[in-house]
Design a protein around this motif. Sequence first.
Motif, mmCIF file in Angstrom:
data_model
loop_
_atom_site.group_PDB
_atom_site.id
_atom_site.type_symbol
_atom_site.label_atom_id
_atom_site.label_comp_id
_atom_site.label_asym_id
_atom_site.label_seq_id
_atom_site.Cartn_x
_atom_site.Cartn_y
_atom_site.Cartn_z
ATOM 1 N N LEU A 70 0.817 -1.219 0.000
ATOM 2 C CA LEU A 70 0.000 0.000 0.000
ATOM 3 C C LEU A 70 0.846 1.262 0.000
ATOM 4 C CD1 LEU A 70 -2.627 -1.134 2.678
ATOM 5 C CD2 LEU A 70 -2.853 -1.227 0.192
ATOM 6 N N THR A 71 2.070 1.190 0.505
ATOM 7 C CA THR A 71 2.896 2.401 0.621
ATOM 8 C C THR A 71 3.829 2.604 -0.571
ATOM 9 O OG1 THR A 71 4.579 1.179 1.878
ATOM 10 C CG2 THR A 71 2.874 2.309 3.134
ATOM 11 N N VAL A 72 4.340 1.522 -1.121
ATOM 12 C CA VAL A 72 5.261 1.640 -2.261
ATOM 13 C C VAL A 72 4.491 1.909 -3.548
ATOM 14 C CG1 VAL A 72 7.048 0.438 -3.581
ATOM 15 C CG2 VAL A 72 6.969 0.186 -1.120
ATOM 16 N N LEU A 73 3.224 1.485 -3.607
ATOM 17 C CA LEU A 73 2.317 1.823 -4.706
ATOM 18 C C LEU A 73 2.776 1.300 -6.078
ATOM 19 C CD1 LEU A 73 1.553 5.547 -3.731
ATOM 20 C CD2 LEU A 73 0.085 3.563 -3.358
ATOM 21 N N GLY A 74 3.552 0.229 -6.082
ATOM 22 C CA GLY A 74 4.022 -0.319 -7.344
ATOM 23 C C GLY A 74 5.247 0.379 -7.899
ATOM 24 N N THR A 75 5.748 1.400 -7.202
ATOM 25 C CA THR A 75 6.888 2.170 -7.721
ATOM 26 C C THR A 75 8.188 1.383 -7.680
ATOM 27 O OG1 THR A 75 7.239 3.161 -5.532
ATOM 28 C CG2 THR A 75 5.866 4.381 -7.083
ATOM 29 N N ASN A 76 8.263 0.357 -6.823
ATOM 30 C CA ASN A 76 9.486 -0.446 -6.806
ATOM 31 C C ASN A 76 9.611 -1.281 -8.077
ATOM 32 O OD1 ASN A 76 7.229 -1.935 -5.884
ATOM 33 N ND2 ASN A 76 8.543 -3.463 -4.926
ATOM 34 N N THR A 77 8.529 -1.461 -8.827
ATOM 35 C CA THR A 77 8.592 -2.096 -10.142
ATOM 36 C C THR A 77 8.702 -1.050 -11.242
ATOM 37 O OG1 THR A 77 7.228 -3.929 -9.341
ATOM 38 C CG2 THR A 77 7.460 -3.708 -11.714
ATOM 39 N N SER A 78 7.913 0.014 -11.148
ATOM 40 C CA SER A 78 7.947 1.035 -12.204
ATOM 41 C C SER A 78 9.296 1.745 -12.256
ATOM 42 C CB SER A 78 6.830 2.060 -11.993
ATOM 43 O OG SER A 78 7.005 2.786 -10.794
ATOM 44 N N ILE A 79 9.964 1.912 -11.104
ATOM 45 C CA ILE A 79 11.274 2.581 -11.110
ATOM 46 C C ILE A 79 12.300 1.745 -11.860
ATOM 47 C CG2 ILE A 79 12.336 1.613 -8.999
ATOM 48 C CD1 ILE A 79 12.235 5.331 -9.921
ATOM 49 N N LEU A 80 12.099 0.444 -11.865
ATOM 50 C CA LEU A 80 12.986 -0.458 -12.593
ATOM 51 C C LEU A 80 12.837 -0.265 -14.101
ATOM 52 C CD1 LEU A 80 14.956 -2.879 -12.371
ATOM 53 C CD2 LEU A 80 12.963 -4.377 -12.367
ATOM 54 N N ARG A 81 11.675 0.160 -14.520
ATOM 55 C CA ARG A 81 11.433 0.469 -15.943
ATOM 56 C C ARG A 81 11.803 1.909 -16.273
ATOM 57 N NH1 ARG A 81 5.319 0.329 -18.480
ATOM 58 N NH2 ARG A 81 5.528 2.156 -19.834
ATOM 59 N N LEU A 82 11.478 2.854 -15.367
ATOM 60 C CA LEU A 82 11.633 4.276 -15.669
ATOM 61 C C LEU A 82 13.083 4.736 -15.672
ATOM 62 C CD1 LEU A 82 8.615 5.706 -13.638
ATOM 63 C CD2 LEU A 82 8.828 5.524 -16.126
ATOM 64 N N ILE A 83 13.900 4.223 -14.753
ATOM 65 C CA ILE A 83 15.300 4.657 -14.720
ATOM 66 C C ILE A 83 16.031 4.287 -16.011
ATOM 67 C CG2 ILE A 83 17.543 4.230 -13.613
ATOM 68 C CD1 ILE A 83 16.173 4.376 -10.929
ATOM 69 N N PRO A 84 15.994 3.017 -16.475
ATOM 70 C CA PRO A 84 16.652 2.702 -17.765
ATOM 71 C C PRO A 84 16.059 3.483 -18.932
ATOM 72 C CG PRO A 84 16.183 0.688 -16.561
ATOM 73 C CD PRO A 84 15.477 1.791 -15.846
ATOM 74 N N GLU A 300 15.360 -1.657 -21.715
ATOM 75 C CA GLU A 300 16.231 -0.996 -22.689
ATOM 76 C C GLU A 300 15.978 -1.512 -24.110
ATOM 77 O OE1 GLU A 300 20.837 -1.362 -24.063
ATOM 78 O OE2 GLU A 300 20.445 -1.467 -21.919
ATOM 79 N N LEU A 301 15.915 -2.842 -24.272
ATOM 80 C CA LEU A 301 15.733 -3.426 -25.605
ATOM 81 C C LEU A 301 14.347 -3.108 -26.164
ATOM 82 C CD1 LEU A 301 17.393 -6.936 -25.048
ATOM 83 C CD2 LEU A 301 18.317 -4.998 -26.336
ATOM 84 N N PHE A 374 8.721 -9.481 -17.826
ATOM 85 C CA PHE A 374 8.613 -9.190 -19.262
ATOM 86 C C PHE A 374 7.367 -8.341 -19.529
ATOM 87 C CE2 PHE A 374 7.191 -9.967 -23.550
ATOM 88 C CZ PHE A 374 8.350 -9.953 -24.299
ATOM 89 N N MET A 375 6.248 -8.711 -18.937
ATOM 90 C CA MET A 375 5.008 -7.960 -19.151
ATOM 91 C C MET A 375 5.120 -6.530 -18.633
ATOM 92 S SD MET A 375 2.623 -10.041 -20.542
ATOM 93 C CE MET A 375 0.957 -9.734 -19.932
ATOM 94 N N ASN A 376 5.709 -6.351 -17.450
ATOM 95 C CA ASN A 376 5.844 -5.016 -16.871
ATOM 96 C C ASN A 376 6.801 -4.132 -17.651
ATOM 97 O OD1 ASN A 376 4.054 -4.971 -14.661
ATOM 98 N ND2 ASN A 376 5.485 -6.122 -13.389
ATOM 99 N N MET A 377 7.867 -4.704 -18.172
ATOM 100 C CA MET A 377 8.877 -3.923 -18.873
ATOM 101 C C MET A 377 8.482 -3.598 -20.314
ATOM 102 S SD MET A 377 11.189 -3.354 -16.590
ATOM 103 C CE MET A 377 9.900 -3.394 -15.342
ATOM 104 N N THR A 378 7.428 -4.263 -20.840
ATOM 105 C CA THR A 378 7.030 -4.058 -22.239
ATOM 106 C C THR A 378 5.662 -3.395 -22.365
ATOM 107 O OG1 THR A 378 6.144 -6.322 -22.329
ATOM 108 C CG2 THR A 378 8.417 -5.996 -23.059
ATOM 109 N N GLY A 379 5.182 -2.763 -21.299
ATOM 110 C CA GLY A 379 3.943 -2.014 -21.373
ATOM 111 C C GLY A 379 2.681 -2.834 -21.266
ATOM 112 N N ASN A 380 2.793 -4.071 -20.811
ATOM 113 C CA ASN A 380 1.618 -4.942 -20.672
ATOM 114 C C ASN A 380 1.237 -5.152 -19.216
ATOM 115 O OD1 ASN A 380 1.125 -5.955 -23.573
ATOM 116 N ND2 ASN A 380 3.317 -6.299 -23.310
#
Length: 447
Positions: A70-84, A300-301, A374-380
């Motif tokens: 509830l506190t991280v709000l999914g950002t610990n996954t999205s930051i893995l996509r947004l930083i690269p 990245e790819l 794979f799904m999170n990093m490719t917009g799915n």
Amino acid sequence: MNYFKRKFHNLIADEKFSEILTGSTWALSSHVISAGLGLVASIIIARLYGADILGIVAVLNSFLMLATVLTVLGTNTSILRLIPEHLVKYSYTSAFRVYRKTQYLVIACSMVIGALFFFCADLIADKVFNKPHLSFYFALAACFVVFKSLMLLNTQAVRGLRLIRAFAFMLSLPHGLNLILLLLLGLLVSALDVPVYAQLCAYALTGILGWAIMEYAFKKRMAPHDTVHPMPTREILSISFPMLMTRAMTFVIGQTGVIMLGMFRSEAEVGYYAIAVTLATLTAFILQAINSMAGPKFSELFHSGKIDELFHVARKSAKLIFWITSPILLGFVVFGKPLLTIAFGTEFRAAYPALVFLVVGQFVNSISGATGLFMNMTGNEAVLRNIISIAAIINITLNLLLIPKIGINGSALAAMVSLMCWNITTLIYIKMKFGKTTGYFPLPELL
């Protein structure tokens, strides 16, 4: 034997895969160390403090995992996509601005949710778990929600920057600190709840140190005239929210068993199940280690339009996971009962059937490859959210039906079925959309 040698040689000789392999070696070593430290800590708690205390620690860890969803709000996954993504398209300064905004958002949410859980500790202990004697521990754990949240965010942010050694260090740090504090406090204090304090303090120290590592890493790489792409908080949340839902449903699949056992069964049974989960997920650390470096590479790819190379890397990752995890999984099935007896005591033999069910689920998880990542990093991420939500509903339903009848075995069976449904459905979706798969099973090659 020559076949296996040839396959392994082909994996390590692949230049496109070498970056992930190098990073995975560090991450795998860290996961092995972390798993070993965690196992030693579990053995110490089981032997010196008993199954009841082990069960309390397991319940509090599940409680903190729920709170941080509830506190991280999914950002610990999205930051893995947004930083690269920002590093490829813009600059380190742009990536840092996104990280800093995300960090402040997580801290604010953690303070609110932590305070809410603190004042509701009596209600949670009495009405939810029917264990009013645990209210103090729930209130105490609520004070550490912000530190656990920072630990989760910063560990993934370090991973997004591809700071391989720092990421490996961050993975091992909470387990190492927990064991050190467990031993030190055990020598200084005779209280039975020493393992609780050791675990919470380890989270706090790791969260603070992770923050310091990220600040240093970014400021060392930023330049005065970097291109900056402002990213509104609303946009960060729009990407993170589906990942939050996915994370919430993943939590349900992984932790509902512990929580419902805590509601319907004794602390000792929760302790047995926690040990079965600990052993079964020793195989998952290999998947996590390889995926830890695959995630930024996938992002990245994909954002560079290199789809063929993306699937090449994904398949190689799955193949490596299969050949490393299969012997470990088989070992737990064959030697699980004597291992439980020798390591934890005769009473923990009751966890063996649950261990077998959990191992089967982990096997399917391993051969499927990095489906969720794979799904999170490719917009799915929205599709993944829906798939895992269905799997979570299956998990809750099976737990409600089976735990009252067969206890920890019912919980393990529910976890196995839901994990299989999640992975198989995701593989089918990827195949239908891209015409390719991230999974690997060697049977066609062996025939």
